[in-house]
Motif scaffolding. Sequence first.
Motif, mmCIF file in Angstrom:
data_model
loop_
_atom_site.group_PDB
_atom_site.id
_atom_site.type_symbol
_atom_site.label_atom_id
_atom_site.label_comp_id
_atom_site.label_asym_id
_atom_site.label_seq_id
_atom_site.Cartn_x
_atom_site.Cartn_y
_atom_site.Cartn_z
ATOM 1 N N PRO A 189 5.199 -54.735 20.542
ATOM 2 C CA PRO A 189 6.368 -55.515 20.104
ATOM 3 C C PRO A 189 6.287 -56.967 20.573
ATOM 4 O O PRO A 189 6.608 -57.883 19.820
ATOM 5 C CB PRO A 189 7.540 -54.796 20.760
ATOM 6 C CG PRO A 189 7.073 -53.395 20.902
ATOM 7 C CD PRO A 189 5.600 -53.481 21.194
ATOM 8 N N ARG A 192 4.087 -58.816 18.186
ATOM 9 C CA ARG A 192 4.695 -59.011 16.862
ATOM 10 C C ARG A 192 5.826 -60.046 16.938
ATOM 11 O O ARG A 192 6.052 -60.802 15.997
ATOM 12 C CB ARG A 192 5.216 -57.689 16.293
ATOM 13 C CG ARG A 192 4.169 -56.608 16.125
ATOM 14 C CD ARG A 192 2.832 -57.108 15.636
ATOM 15 N NE ARG A 192 2.850 -57.606 14.263
ATOM 16 C CZ ARG A 192 1.862 -58.288 13.707
ATOM 17 N NH1 ARG A 192 0.781 -58.574 14.394
ATOM 18 N NH2 ARG A 192 1.948 -58.711 12.472
ATOM 19 N N ASN A 193 6.549 -60.046 18.084
ATOM 20 C CA ASN A 193 7.608 -61.040 18.249
ATOM 21 C C ASN A 193 7.034 -62.447 18.268
ATOM 22 O O ASN A 193 7.662 -63.394 17.811
ATOM 23 C CB ASN A 193 8.399 -60.779 19.536
ATOM 24 C CG ASN A 193 9.202 -59.504 19.448
ATOM 25 O OD1 ASN A 193 9.390 -58.964 18.371
ATOM 26 N ND2 ASN A 193 9.664 -59.010 20.585
ATOM 27 N N PHE A 195 4.488 -63.477 16.522
ATOM 28 C CA PHE A 195 4.322 -63.840 15.121
ATOM 29 C C PHE A 195 5.677 -64.165 14.485
ATOM 30 O O PHE A 195 5.803 -65.093 13.693
ATOM 31 C CB PHE A 195 3.663 -62.696 14.340
ATOM 32 C CG PHE A 195 2.172 -62.634 14.516
ATOM 33 C CD1 PHE A 195 1.343 -63.303 13.640
ATOM 34 C CD2 PHE A 195 1.618 -61.918 15.550
ATOM 35 C CE1 PHE A 195 -0.037 -63.257 13.788
ATOM 36 C CE2 PHE A 195 0.243 -61.866 15.714
ATOM 37 C CZ PHE A 195 -0.585 -62.530 14.838
ATOM 38 N N ALA A 196 6.679 -63.366 14.836
ATOM 39 C CA ALA A 196 8.009 -63.554 14.250
ATOM 40 C C ALA A 196 8.561 -64.938 14.597
ATOM 41 O O ALA A 196 9.077 -65.639 13.730
ATOM 42 C CB ALA A 196 8.953 -62.468 14.755
ATOM 43 N N ASN A 200 9.609 -67.927 11.790
ATOM 44 C CA ASN A 200 10.886 -68.626 11.683
ATOM 45 C C ASN A 200 11.729 -68.242 12.898
ATOM 46 O O ASN A 200 12.221 -67.130 12.997
ATOM 47 C CB ASN A 200 11.601 -68.233 10.393
ATOM 48 C CG ASN A 200 12.861 -69.040 10.178
ATOM 49 O OD1 ASN A 200 13.478 -69.519 11.132
ATOM 50 N ND2 ASN A 200 13.240 -69.192 8.936
ATOM 51 N N SER A 203 15.375 -67.087 12.235
ATOM 52 C CA SER A 203 15.442 -65.736 11.681
ATOM 53 C C SER A 203 15.172 -64.709 12.770
ATOM 54 O O SER A 203 15.852 -63.693 12.856
ATOM 55 C CB SER A 203 14.406 -65.560 10.573
ATOM 56 O OG SER A 203 14.722 -66.370 9.484
ATOM 57 N N ALA A 204 14.172 -64.991 13.591
ATOM 58 C CA ALA A 204 13.824 -64.049 14.653
ATOM 59 C C ALA A 204 15.033 -63.817 15.551
ATOM 60 O O ALA A 204 15.313 -62.687 15.956
ATOM 61 C CB ALA A 204 12.640 -64.580 15.457
ATOM 62 N N LEU A 206 18.240 -64.170 14.677
ATOM 63 C CA LEU A 206 19.254 -63.409 13.939
ATOM 64 C C LEU A 206 18.832 -61.951 13.758
ATOM 65 O O LEU A 206 19.666 -61.081 13.551
ATOM 66 C CB LEU A 206 19.509 -64.058 12.576
ATOM 67 C CG LEU A 206 20.347 -65.327 12.630
ATOM 68 C CD1 LEU A 206 20.352 -66.032 11.298
ATOM 69 C CD2 LEU A 206 21.774 -65.007 13.062
ATOM 70 N N MET A 207 17.531 -61.691 13.789
ATOM 71 C CA MET A 207 17.071 -60.311 13.677
ATOM 72 C C MET A 207 17.197 -59.592 15.019
ATOM 73 O O MET A 207 16.829 -58.427 15.139
ATOM 74 C CB MET A 207 15.616 -60.282 13.199
ATOM 75 C CG MET A 207 15.466 -60.632 11.729
ATOM 76 S SD MET A 207 13.758 -60.988 11.282
ATOM 77 C CE MET A 207 13.229 -59.395 10.711
ATOM 78 N N GLY A 208 17.703 -60.310 16.024
ATOM 79 C CA GLY A 208 17.953 -59.675 17.307
ATOM 80 C C GLY A 208 16.721 -59.553 18.182
ATOM 81 O O GLY A 208 16.703 -58.748 19.110
ATOM 82 N N LEU A 209 15.689 -60.338 17.895
ATOM 83 C CA LEU A 209 14.480 -60.251 18.716
ATOM 84 C C LEU A 209 14.648 -61.108 19.976
ATOM 85 O O LEU A 209 15.332 -62.125 19.947
ATOM 86 C CB LEU A 209 13.273 -60.738 17.910
ATOM 87 C CG LEU A 209 13.049 -59.991 16.599
ATOM 88 C CD1 LEU A 209 11.912 -60.622 15.815
ATOM 89 C CD2 LEU A 209 12.745 -58.528 16.875
#
Lengths: 326, 503
Positions: A189, A192-193, A195-196, A200, A203-204, A206-209
């Motif tokens: 994770p 991948r975070n 990359f996230a 953006n 966005s990351a 707002l996606m709760g990351l």
Amino acid sequence: MSRANLQAKLPVMITAVVFLALYLGAGLHFDNFLTLRVFFNQFSTNSFLGIVAVGMTFVILTGGIDLSVGSMIGCTSIMAASLMKFHHVHPLVGLGIPLLFGILIGYTQGVLVAKFSLPPFLVTLAGLFFCRGVALFISQETLNIEDEFFKKSLSEVSFHITDKATVSVPSIIFILVVAVGMFVSLRTPFGRNVFAIGGNRQSAELMGLPVRKTLIGVYTLSGFLGALGGAVFTIFTSSGNATSATGLELDAIAAAVIGGTLLSGGYGSVFGTLLGVGILGVVQTAIAFDGNLNSWWTKIVIGALLMAFMLVQKGIERAATRKVTV
Amino acid sequence: MAGERPTCLQLTGIGKRFPGVVALAGVDFDLRQGEIHALLGENGAGKSTLIKVMTGVYTADDGTVDLNGKQYAFKTPQEAVNAGISTVYQEVNLLPNLSIAENICLGREAKGAFGIKWNDVRARAVKALARLDLKLDVKAPLSSLSIALQQMVAIARALDVSAKVLVLDEPTSSLDAHEVEQLFATMRKLREEGLGIIFVTHFLDQVYAVSDRITILRNGQKIGVWNASELPRLELVSQMIGRDAAVLESQGTASLTTETSTPFLTFEGVGRKGAIEGVQLNIGPGQVMGFAGLLGSGRSETVRLIFGADTKDSGNFLLDGRTIQRFNQRKAILSGIGLCPEDRKKEGVFPELSIRENILVVYQAKRGWLRKLSLPKQKQMAGALAKDLGVHPPDIERPIQFLSGGNQQKALLARWMAVEPRLLLLDEPTRGIDVGAKFEIMSLVSKQREEGRSFVFVSSELTEVVRTCQSVLVMRDRKAIKTLTGKEITEDSIIHAIAEDSK
């Protein structure tokens, strides 16, 4: 593989083709180039560059940059050498303390970038000056390390693959770092975070990351790998020098970009960076083999390659956007 | 829809204050299971703030949030998501560089001894999409999808966490009519499954197409809640903007008189590869020409050609009857053409500059940068224009980014009014702005037209096109297929023209 998937992998594939072409080209041109000995030597001579380039890849993937890693190598190598030579600490402690220093500096840079939203370029530029200053403060001379354990267990160790080809401790650390780096970037994770965030950041969030934690982690990782690069450099040269690895951060950036990592973040791979380091290494070795060419030819070739790769990436990007709008 | 369904989300007495502004004051809101509840209000009414409170982006100063009988005080969006409130925002907030599967599962991937189990992640993504009747290659990067499908992926992500409440914050603003229908079908399906859906939109047709109930906010207060079937449209608008319904009625359709003398601008079979093909059009002085058509039909592309932002490959382009060969933005402005672009944020405003600077930038450019307007004159001129167009707040030294969308749009109109253009191109001038500002912009266009100014009016809202335009160019698949004039212009005739004999 769908067209879209292919497009994402294209930069790395191009890098791989260029790497093979250069390697085989040099092999046809020079005798003894295509030997295992030369191949494994590449890993030794490029170990510290490769290690910091892996850290750099993570940083660039988030859309940031870490300019402090070259100074970090100089700083931690002189720190380790001085601890062993003047304070007679055990080599493992002597190499361990600089690693903690690297983690601390990296963490601090991460906090400044993530929590205070300061630009990574400036934060790590400050880190660059700070580390080089500390290095010169420790000693301005080259310190050779005479420690018995250090020589026997680290710097003079080599494992024989064949009669002539050997693998050194720096190469092993380098290969391990690449393997772990690939695993972390592709299958955790945290990776991948990274990359996230590069894709953006908003966005990351707002996606709760965990954006801040990840950013701090990335700079801490790069600081740690910078210090590990310093340790490897110390092992490789059996000495410490405050001015070593000046400008190495730029080579690391070049390796990552040639390996297909976009400076704007979000796209790239640790494997690509390995290929990028490989290309830099092959160019350097080939020029050394020639014997008549000056070493600045390396820079000229790297400059030209870097420019060519940027153009290729731009071309791919354009092709991709055109496809979406139609 | 039945009124007996249990309430799932209950907000009571929500208050939120920002420095100098009361964004929400004592707002109640309730959402039932299996209902689509429209949340309406002008920009600045407090919709966004209310949404942000219930999704954990903001924490309320007063009031309580109850979800299925349990009280929550969300501090982060993640807490709200975990509790079962998922949000899909207006602009797709996903990651274009990652795969569809990752976009759905990121942050909650299945992990094993060897890290993330990619097969599980993909299977889960396929399942989440299947719930929306979608079948996609989940390994493909998100950027390979159209905006509409990206929106669907966002919904799939929202639903992947056993959501009880789904918040759709203006999900339709970048979709075309067909895509909107698909989205509505999905929404209805999810409603049947018992999900509570909060739907924020500026399109009134859409409110009536899917909503069961409607809550209206104005100036940070709740005005009321109605069953959608019991609230006539005009009543709804007047509740939103707080004006009498009768006044709105009097803003009838545009007068139909058009005597076309020599056209100001003529296109004779103008084309540009990949943008438009063989477009014919004439725009006379004092004429408002509408461009109608679906997203991607070539409306914006035609506008860009008129403004010289793109160059033509074929056909003739005439200004005042004279053929123009080379054309660019600067020449367009000097010939009296102005453009308010579709993407206001990116191509319109300079967000950090003040309202004054934003208004005067074209005027100053046309005048020449060496002949700088003195500050008192700037203030006087920009102030007068801002006042004329009703830019609010009237403090013209504020950076424009702090204005609402409608007021930014009015400032952009003021920018062009400063140079008194002969033809002003308005590309979706009413998108994303509140009803009140929409009316103001449309009546401004009508007034200016009577003074002999021409307009091109591009809008996806046919009601506005019918109300404002004397002629309508209908576009489909990059071609101009029909020109409607005067009495021919009705919503029906436009829709028929768009739809007819398309393969």
